[in-house]
Design a protein around this motif. Structure first.
Motif, PDB file in Angstrom:
ATOM      1  N   MET A   1      -9.407  13.724  -3.738  1.00 16.25           N
ATOM      2  CA  MET A   1      -8.598  13.328  -2.608  1.00 16.25           C
ATOM      3  C   MET A   1      -7.597  12.235  -2.990  1.00 16.25           C
ATOM      4  N   GLU A   2      -8.019  11.319  -3.841  1.00 13.49           N
ATOM      5  CA  GLU A   2      -7.125  10.217  -4.222  1.00 13.49           C
ATOM      6  C   GLU A   2      -5.871  10.734  -4.930  1.00 13.49           C
ATOM      7  N   HIS A   3      -6.043  11.790  -5.719  1.00 15.65           N
ATOM      8  CA  HIS A   3      -4.888  12.406  -6.403  1.00 15.65           C
ATOM      9  C   HIS A   3      -3.879  12.916  -5.370  1.00 15.65           C
ATOM     10  N   ARG A   4      -4.369  13.583  -4.328  1.00 12.29           N
ATOM     11  CA  ARG A   4      -3.471  14.123  -3.289  1.00 12.29           C
ATOM     12  C   ARG A   4      -2.786  12.983  -2.534  1.00 12.29           C
ATOM     13  N   ILE A   5      -3.530  11.915  -2.273  1.00 12.74           N
ATOM     14  CA  ILE A   5      -2.939  10.770  -1.572  1.00 12.74           C
ATOM     15  C   ILE A   5      -1.839  10.147  -2.419  1.00 12.74           C
ATOM     16  N   ASP A   6      -2.078  10.024  -3.725  1.00 14.37           N
ATOM     17  CA  ASP A   6      -1.044   9.489  -4.625  1.00 14.37           C
ATOM     18  C   ASP A   6       0.204  10.362  -4.612  1.00 14.37           C
ATOM     19  N   ARG A   7       0.012  11.685  -4.610  1.00  9.83           N
ATOM     20  CA  ARG A   7       1.158  12.612  -4.579  1.00  9.83           C
ATOM     21  C   ARG A   7       1.936  12.467  -3.269  1.00  9.83           C
ATOM     22  N   ILE A   8       1.226  12.343  -2.166  1.00 16.85           N
ATOM     23  CA  ILE A   8       1.879  12.175  -0.867  1.00 16.85           C
ATOM     24  C   ILE A   8       2.603  10.837  -0.816  1.00 16.85           C
ATOM     25  N   LYS A   9       1.982   9.802  -1.387  1.00 14.36           N
ATOM     26  CA  LYS A   9       2.628   8.488  -1.459  1.00 14.36           C
ATOM     27  C   LYS A   9       3.949   8.587  -2.225  1.00 14.36           C
ATOM     28  N   LYS A  10       3.945   9.338  -3.334  1.00 14.52           N
ATOM     29  CA  LYS A  10       5.171   9.524  -4.124  1.00 14.52           C
ATOM     30  C   LYS A  10       6.222  10.303  -3.340  1.00 14.52           C
ATOM     31  N   GLN A  11       5.782  11.319  -2.583  1.00 16.24           N
ATOM     32  CA  GLN A  11       6.723  12.081  -1.764  1.00 16.24           C
ATOM     33  C   GLN A  11       7.368  11.182  -0.705  1.00 16.24           C
ATOM     34  N   LEU A  12       6.580  10.321  -0.092  1.00 14.73           N
ATOM     35  CA  LEU A  12       7.115   9.393   0.896  1.00 14.73           C
ATOM     36  C   LEU A  12       8.100   8.421   0.245  1.00 14.73           C
ATOM     37  N   HIS A  13       7.710   7.852  -0.894  1.00  6.30           N
ATOM     38  CA  HIS A  13       8.578   6.889  -1.595  1.00  6.30           C
ATOM     39  C   HIS A  13       9.900   7.530  -2.002  1.00  6.30           C
ATOM     40  N   ALA A  14       9.856   8.800  -2.402  1.00 10.55           N
ATOM     41  CA  ALA A  14      11.080   9.507  -2.808  1.00 10.55           C
ATOM     42  C   ALA A  14      12.069   9.615  -1.647  1.00 10.55           C
ATOM     43  N   GLN A  15      11.564   9.538  -0.419  1.00 12.88           N
ATOM     44  CA  GLN A  15      12.426   9.593   0.774  1.00 12.88           C
ATOM     45  C   GLN A  15      12.579   8.215   1.427  1.00 12.88           C
ATOM     46  N   SER A  16      12.235   7.163   0.683  1.00 15.89           N
ATOM     47  CA  SER A  16      12.360   5.771   1.136  1.00 15.89           C
ATOM     48  C   SER A  16      11.392   5.402   2.271  1.00 15.89           C
ATOM     49  N   TYR A  17      10.230   6.019   2.280  1.00 16.08           N
ATOM     50  CA  TYR A  17       9.177   5.659   3.233  1.00 16.08           C
ATOM     51  C   TYR A  17       7.997   5.100   2.468  1.00 16.08           C
ATOM     52  N   LYS A  18       7.160   4.325   3.177  1.00 22.70           N
ATOM     53  CA  LYS A  18       5.951   3.773   2.569  1.00 22.70           C
ATOM     54  C   LYS A  18       4.727   4.471   3.139  1.00 22.70           C
ATOM     55  N   LEU A  19       3.665   4.489   2.362  1.00 18.56           N
ATOM     56  CA  LEU A  19       2.385   4.976   2.853  1.00 18.56           C
ATOM     57  C   LEU A  19       1.672   3.786   3.477  1.00 18.56           C
ATOM     58  N   THR A  20       1.981   3.544   4.744  1.00 20.75           N
ATOM     59  CA  THR A  20       1.372   2.429   5.466  1.00 20.75           C
ATOM     60  C   THR A  20      -0.109   2.729   5.693  1.00 20.75           C
ATOM     61  N   PRO A  21      -0.901   1.730   6.030  1.00 18.19           N
ATOM     62  CA  PRO A  21      -2.321   1.990   6.318  1.00 18.19           C
ATOM     63  C   PRO A  21      -2.515   3.023   7.439  1.00 18.19           C
ATOM     64  N   GLN A  22      -1.631   2.992   8.450  1.00 14.49           N
ATOM     65  CA  GLN A  22      -1.727   3.958   9.548  1.00 14.49           C
ATOM     66  C   GLN A  22      -1.442   5.375   9.049  1.00 14.49           C
ATOM     67  N   ARG A  23      -0.414   5.523   8.228  1.00 18.05           N
ATOM     68  CA  ARG A  23      -0.089   6.842   7.670  1.00 18.05           C
ATOM     69  C   ARG A  23      -1.201   7.321   6.746  1.00 18.05           C
ATOM     70  N   GLU A  24      -1.739   6.395   5.964  1.00 21.80           N
ATOM     71  CA  GLU A  24      -2.821   6.778   5.048  1.00 21.80           C
ATOM     72  C   GLU A  24      -4.055   7.244   5.820  1.00 21.80           C
ATOM     73  N   ALA A  25      -4.389   6.572   6.912  1.00 24.28           N
ATOM     74  CA  ALA A  25      -5.544   6.986   7.718  1.00 24.28           C
ATOM     75  C   ALA A  25      -5.324   8.397   8.268  1.00 24.28           C
ATOM     76  N   THR A  26      -4.102   8.683   8.704  1.00 29.68           N
ATOM     77  CA  THR A  26      -3.768  10.014   9.227  1.00 29.68           C
ATOM     78  C   THR A  26      -3.864  11.054   8.122  1.00 29.68           C
ATOM     79  N   VAL A  27      -3.316  10.762   6.954  1.00 30.90           N
ATOM     80  CA  VAL A  27      -3.366  11.689   5.825  1.00 30.90           C
ATOM     81  C   VAL A  27      -4.812  11.949   5.407  1.00 30.90           C
TER      82      VAL A  27
END
Length: 152
Positions: free
Chosen positions: A1-27
């Motif tokens: 799961m951590e690998h997928r979260i890291d990938r999603i974090k990178k996708q968000l960063h590529a679009q200038s968004y952060k993986l906030t704690p709220q977004r991470e809980a949802t993911v």
């Protein structure tokens, strides 16, 4: 799961968004319940168990953002409820679904069944397909068997 979260974090960063704690809980909820096709309310109730301070509006905004960024797909099976489905890593298109009109079960089809249709649409109509989604509505094997047994 951590690998997928890291990938999603990178996708968000590529679009200038952060993986906030709220977004991470949802993911995390979406990853933990990947096969469940959760509604926004379902996601909210599960997120509240992990992070009681998160509001419904935050969950809705997060789901919409993840949908816009093609991290998740927003789907409707004809029952008037939007549901959310994580996109498979590296998938060009949404996957397809079989929805049973008797019991409501949803099965996923991972194969891309529309490649040839997509090519015809592009060649004959000059329409560049960006994505497609296919949902079959019918009766699952289990319900068909139950109907046969009930009539015997």
């Amino acid at each position: 799961m951590e690998h997928r979260i890291d990938r999603i974090k990178k996708q968000l960063h590529a679009q200038s968004y952060k993986l906030t704690p709220q977004r991470e809980a949802t993911v995390r909820v979406l990853l933990e319940r990947e096969t469940d096709h959760l509604s926004a309310e379902d996601v909210y109730l599960l997120v509240k168990e992990k992070a009681p301070e998160i509001g419904l509006a935050t969950v809705y905004r997060t789901l919409e953002l993840l949908s816009e960024l093609k991290i998740i797909d927003k789907i409707n099976f004809g029952d008037g409820v939007s549901r959310y489905d994580l996109r498979k890593e590296g998938a060009k298109h949404s996957h397809h679904h079989l929805v049973c009109s008797e019991c409501g079960a949803v099965q996923e089809i991972e194969d891309d069944l529309l490649e040839e249709v997509e090519k015809i649409v592009q060649d004959e109509w000059g329409f560049k397909v960006k994505d497609h989604r296919l949902t079959f509505h019918g009766i699952c094997k289990e319900c068909q068997a139950a109907m046969v047994n009930a009539s015997s």
